[in-house]
Design a protein around this motif. Structure first.
Motif, PDB file in Angstrom:
ATOM      1  N   THR A  94       0.826  -1.204   0.000  1.00 53.49           N
ATOM      2  CA  THR A  94       0.000   0.000   0.000  1.00 53.49           C
ATOM      3  C   THR A  94       0.862   1.255   0.000  1.00 53.49           C
ATOM      4  OG1 THR A  94      -1.649  -1.210   1.285  1.00 53.49           O
ATOM      5  CG2 THR A  94      -1.898   1.166   1.184  1.00 53.49           C
ATOM      6  N   ILE A  95       1.946   1.237   0.737  1.00 49.70           N
ATOM      7  CA  ILE A  95       2.858   2.378   0.770  1.00 49.70           C
ATOM      8  C   ILE A  95       3.496   2.565  -0.606  1.00 49.70           C
ATOM      9  CG2 ILE A  95       4.933   3.353   1.829  1.00 49.70           C
ATOM     10  CD1 ILE A  95       2.580   3.190   3.733  1.00 49.70           C
ATOM     11  N   LEU A  96       3.939   1.484  -1.211  1.00 52.48           N
ATOM     12  CA  LEU A  96       4.556   1.567  -2.534  1.00 52.48           C
ATOM     13  C   LEU A  96       3.569   2.098  -3.566  1.00 52.48           C
ATOM     14  CD1 LEU A  96       7.037   0.993  -4.319  1.00 52.48           C
ATOM     15  CD2 LEU A  96       6.155  -1.306  -4.643  1.00 52.48           C
ATOM     16  N   ASP A  97       2.323   1.640  -3.500  1.00 47.93           N
ATOM     17  CA  ASP A  97       1.310   2.076  -4.467  1.00 47.93           C
ATOM     18  C   ASP A  97       0.994   3.563  -4.345  1.00 47.93           C
ATOM     19  OD1 ASP A  97       1.196  -0.519  -5.369  1.00 47.93           O
ATOM     20  OD2 ASP A  97      -0.597  -1.025  -4.215  1.00 47.93           O
ATOM     21  N   ASN A  98       1.054   4.108  -3.139  1.00 44.89           N
ATOM     22  CA  ASN A  98       0.703   5.516  -2.914  1.00 44.89           C
ATOM     23  C   ASN A  98       1.908   6.422  -2.725  1.00 44.89           C
ATOM     24  OD1 ASN A  98      -2.252   5.249  -2.853  1.00 44.89           O
ATOM     25  ND2 ASN A  98      -1.850   3.975  -1.073  1.00 44.89           N
ATOM     26  N   PHE A  99       3.106   5.898  -2.924  1.00 47.00           N
ATOM     27  CA  PHE A  99       4.313   6.668  -2.648  1.00 47.00           C
ATOM     28  C   PHE A  99       4.482   7.837  -3.619  1.00 47.00           C
ATOM     29  CE2 PHE A  99       8.993   7.197  -2.088  1.00 47.00           C
ATOM     30  CZ  PHE A  99       8.955   7.464  -0.729  1.00 47.00           C
ATOM     31  N   ASP A 100       3.990   7.702  -4.847  1.00 53.73           N
ATOM     32  CA  ASP A 100       4.109   8.815  -5.795  1.00 53.73           C
ATOM     33  C   ASP A 100       3.309  10.027  -5.334  1.00 53.73           C
ATOM     34  OD1 ASP A 100       1.755   7.422  -6.207  1.00 53.73           O
ATOM     35  OD2 ASP A 100       1.715   7.777  -8.366  1.00 53.73           O
ATOM     36  N   GLN A 101       2.125   9.799  -4.749  1.00 52.98           N
ATOM     37  CA  GLN A 101       1.321  10.909  -4.222  1.00 52.98           C
ATOM     38  C   GLN A 101       2.018  11.555  -3.028  1.00 52.98           C
ATOM     39  OE1 GLN A 101      -2.236   8.806  -3.337  1.00 52.98           O
ATOM     40  NE2 GLN A 101      -2.929   8.722  -5.471  1.00 52.98           N
ATOM     41  N   VAL A 102       2.622  10.743  -2.185  1.00 56.59           N
ATOM     42  CA  VAL A 102       3.341  11.256  -1.016  1.00 56.59           C
ATOM     43  C   VAL A 102       4.510  12.128  -1.469  1.00 56.59           C
ATOM     44  CG1 VAL A 102       4.766  10.582   0.961  1.00 56.59           C
ATOM     45  CG2 VAL A 102       2.654   9.345   0.480  1.00 56.59           C
ATOM     46  N   LEU A 103       5.268  11.658  -2.455  1.00 61.26           N
ATOM     47  CA  LEU A 103       6.405  12.432  -2.948  1.00 61.26           C
ATOM     48  C   LEU A 103       5.965  13.741  -3.602  1.00 61.26           C
ATOM     49  CD1 LEU A 103       8.903   9.813  -4.437  1.00 61.26           C
ATOM     50  CD2 LEU A 103       9.060  11.077  -2.301  1.00 61.26           C
ATOM     51  N   GLN A 104       4.876  13.708  -4.337  1.00 58.23           N
ATOM     52  CA  GLN A 104       4.380  14.944  -4.955  1.00 58.23           C
ATOM     53  C   GLN A 104       3.953  15.948  -3.891  1.00 58.23           C
ATOM     54  OE1 GLN A 104       4.714  15.765  -8.065  1.00 58.23           O
ATOM     55  NE2 GLN A 104       5.493  13.759  -8.614  1.00 58.23           N
ATOM     56  N   ASP A 105       3.330  15.459  -2.828  1.00 55.22           N
ATOM     57  CA  ASP A 105       2.926  16.336  -1.720  1.00 55.22           C
ATOM     58  C   ASP A 105       4.154  16.945  -1.038  1.00 55.22           C
ATOM     59  OD1 ASP A 105       1.159  17.531   0.181  1.00 55.22           O
ATOM     60  OD2 ASP A 105       1.650  15.919   1.586  1.00 55.22           O
ATOM     61  N   LEU A 106       5.156  16.121  -0.773  1.00 55.55           N
ATOM     62  CA  LEU A 106       6.381  16.613  -0.132  1.00 55.55           C
ATOM     63  C   LEU A 106       7.152  17.556  -1.046  1.00 55.55           C
ATOM     64  CD1 LEU A 106       7.664  13.344   1.568  1.00 55.55           C
ATOM     65  CD2 LEU A 106       6.609  15.308   2.682  1.00 55.55           C
ATOM     66  N   LYS A 107       7.140  17.272  -2.340  1.00 56.49           N
ATOM     67  CA  LYS A 107       7.851  18.116  -3.295  1.00 56.49           C
ATOM     68  C   LYS A 107       7.218  19.506  -3.374  1.00 56.49           C
ATOM     69  CE  LYS A 107       9.766  17.821  -7.900  1.00 56.49           C
ATOM     70  NZ  LYS A 107       9.745  17.115  -9.169  1.00 56.49           N
ATOM     71  N   ALA A 108       5.902  19.578  -3.165  1.00 62.38           N
ATOM     72  CA  ALA A 108       5.226  20.873  -3.163  1.00 62.38           C
ATOM     73  C   ALA A 108       5.573  21.681  -1.911  1.00 62.38           C
ATOM     74  CB  ALA A 108       3.716  20.664  -3.253  1.00 62.38           C
ATOM     75  N   LYS A 109       5.860  21.004  -0.805  1.00 56.36           N
ATOM     76  CA  LYS A 109       6.146  21.688   0.461  1.00 56.36           C
ATOM     77  C   LYS A 109       7.619  22.052   0.624  1.00 56.36           C
ATOM     78  CE  LYS A 109       2.482  19.358   3.018  1.00 56.36           C
ATOM     79  NZ  LYS A 109       2.205  18.386   4.087  1.00 56.36           N
ATOM     80  N   TYR A 110       8.524  21.187   0.137  1.00 52.43           N
ATOM     81  CA  TYR A 110       9.955  21.356   0.364  1.00 52.43           C
ATOM     82  C   TYR A 110      10.701  21.305  -0.964  1.00 52.43           C
ATOM     83  CZ  TYR A 110       8.235  19.741   4.879  1.00 52.43           C
ATOM     84  OH  TYR A 110       7.512  19.587   6.026  1.00 52.43           O
ATOM     85  N   ASP A 111      11.855  21.961  -1.004  1.00 53.56           N
ATOM     86  CA  ASP A 111      12.671  21.877  -2.212  1.00 53.56           C
ATOM     87  C   ASP A 111      13.950  21.098  -1.934  1.00 53.56           C
ATOM     88  OD1 ASP A 111      12.191  24.361  -0.875  1.00 53.56           O
ATOM     89  OD2 ASP A 111      14.017  25.149  -1.724  1.00 53.56           O
ATOM     90  N   SER A 112      14.563  20.662  -2.988  1.00 59.95           N
ATOM     91  CA  SER A 112      15.793  19.857  -2.981  1.00 59.95           C
ATOM     92  C   SER A 112      15.661  18.613  -2.101  1.00 59.95           C
ATOM     93  CB  SER A 112      17.007  20.695  -2.570  1.00 59.95           C
ATOM     94  OG  SER A 112      16.966  21.012  -1.198  1.00 59.95           O
ATOM     95  N   LEU A 113      14.726  17.746  -2.464  1.00 58.86           N
ATOM     96  CA  LEU A 113      14.515  16.502  -1.719  1.00 58.86           C
ATOM     97  C   LEU A 113      15.383  15.377  -2.267  1.00 58.86           C
ATOM     98  CD1 LEU A 113      10.628  16.458  -1.315  1.00 58.86           C
ATOM     99  CD2 LEU A 113      12.328  17.084   0.379  1.00 58.86           C
ATOM    100  N   SER A 114      15.713  14.441  -1.386  1.00 51.93           N
ATOM    101  CA  SER A 114      16.448  13.233  -1.751  1.00 51.93           C
ATOM    102  C   SER A 114      15.811  12.048  -1.034  1.00 51.93           C
ATOM    103  CB  SER A 114      17.907  13.333  -1.331  1.00 51.93           C
ATOM    104  OG  SER A 114      18.547  14.388  -1.987  1.00 51.93           O
ATOM    105  N   LEU A 115      15.824  10.912  -1.691  1.00 53.68           N
ATOM    106  CA  LEU A 115      15.293   9.675  -1.112  1.00 53.68           C
ATOM    107  C   LEU A 115      16.462   8.736  -0.880  1.00 53.68           C
ATOM    108  CD1 LEU A 115      12.934   7.681  -0.435  1.00 53.68           C
ATOM    109  CD2 LEU A 115      13.012   7.017  -2.835  1.00 53.68           C
ATOM    110  N   LYS A 116      16.526   8.191   0.323  1.00 49.89           N
ATOM    111  CA  LYS A 116      17.549   7.197   0.650  1.00 49.89           C
ATOM    112  C   LYS A 116      16.835   5.899   1.008  1.00 49.89           C
ATOM    113  CE  LYS A 116      21.173  10.325   1.538  1.00 49.89           C
ATOM    114  NZ  LYS A 116      22.289  10.698   2.328  1.00 49.89           N
ATOM    115  N   ILE A 117      17.290   4.815   0.416  1.00 47.74           N
ATOM    116  CA  ILE A 117      16.637   3.512   0.520  1.00 47.74           C
ATOM    117  C   ILE A 117      17.567   2.546   1.232  1.00 47.74           C
ATOM    118  CG2 ILE A 117      15.598   1.631  -0.801  1.00 47.74           C
ATOM    119  CD1 ILE A 117      15.204   3.677  -3.086  1.00 47.74           C
ATOM    120  N   SER A 118      16.997   1.764   2.139  1.00 48.50           N
ATOM    121  CA  SER A 118      17.770   0.783   2.887  1.00 48.50           C
ATOM    122  C   SER A 118      18.122  -0.414   2.008  1.00 48.50           C
ATOM    123  CB  SER A 118      16.963   0.300   4.090  1.00 48.50           C
ATOM    124  OG  SER A 118      17.604  -0.778   4.716  1.00 48.50           O
TER     125      SER A 118
END
Length: 150
Positions: A47-71
């Motif tokens: 469920t998180i993977l399926d909705n992660f694009d919406q989460v990233l778009q929301d965060l991208k609208a609030k903050y600039d210069s974002l990076s994702l780090k994956i375990s």
């Protein structure tokens, strides 16, 4: 300088970074830069993977210069899925494999500057993603006999 000399110098002087324990826990970044954190078990959730694009778009609208780090502890399919979503959103994504890192996180989204978010956990910031799972469980089929004798 040989590897042995370098190891001896590092052991004698310690690490050359500020607050190394925090940086190991947060995949090489500081805790005050975290915008979103996802625990390892939650990152494996489809469920998180399926909705992660919406989460990233929301965060991208609030903050600039974002990076994702994956375990690196995530499954390869999930790692590639999150990297593909981040690439489509225009966010830099990396799989971090730091030695001696004991991080409880599966995913971390951070900004280039301090944001000082009190609790960047995905369960706090996006609780609707977890309520979808609970609603799906409630709509399960009734047993055969219950249909007839109710």
């Amino acid at each position: 300088m040989t590897d042995l000399d370098k190891k001896i110098l590092e052991s004698a002087h310690g690490e050359h970074r500020l607050n190394p324990d925090e940086q190991k826990r947060c995949f090489g970044t500081f805790a005050e830069r975290l915008v979103l954190s996802v625990l390892l078990a939650d990152a494996e959730n489809q469920t998180i993977l399926d909705n992660f694009d919406q989460v990233l778009q929301d965060l991208k609208a609030k903050y600039d210069s974002l990076s994702l780090k994956i375990s690196p502890k995530l499954s390869s399919a999930k790692q590639m899925g999150y990297m593909k979503i981040a690439q489509q959103a225009g966010i830099q994504a990396t799989i971090v494999n730091e030695a001696n890192a004991k991080s409880p996180y599966g995913l971390i989204v951070h900004s280039g500057r301090a944001e000082n978010i009190d609790n960047p956990d995905i369960k706090v910031l996006y609780p609707q993603l977890f309520s979808i799972k609970k609603e799906a469980k409630k709509t399960q089929k009734k047993p055969f006999w219950r249909k007839w004798f109710q």
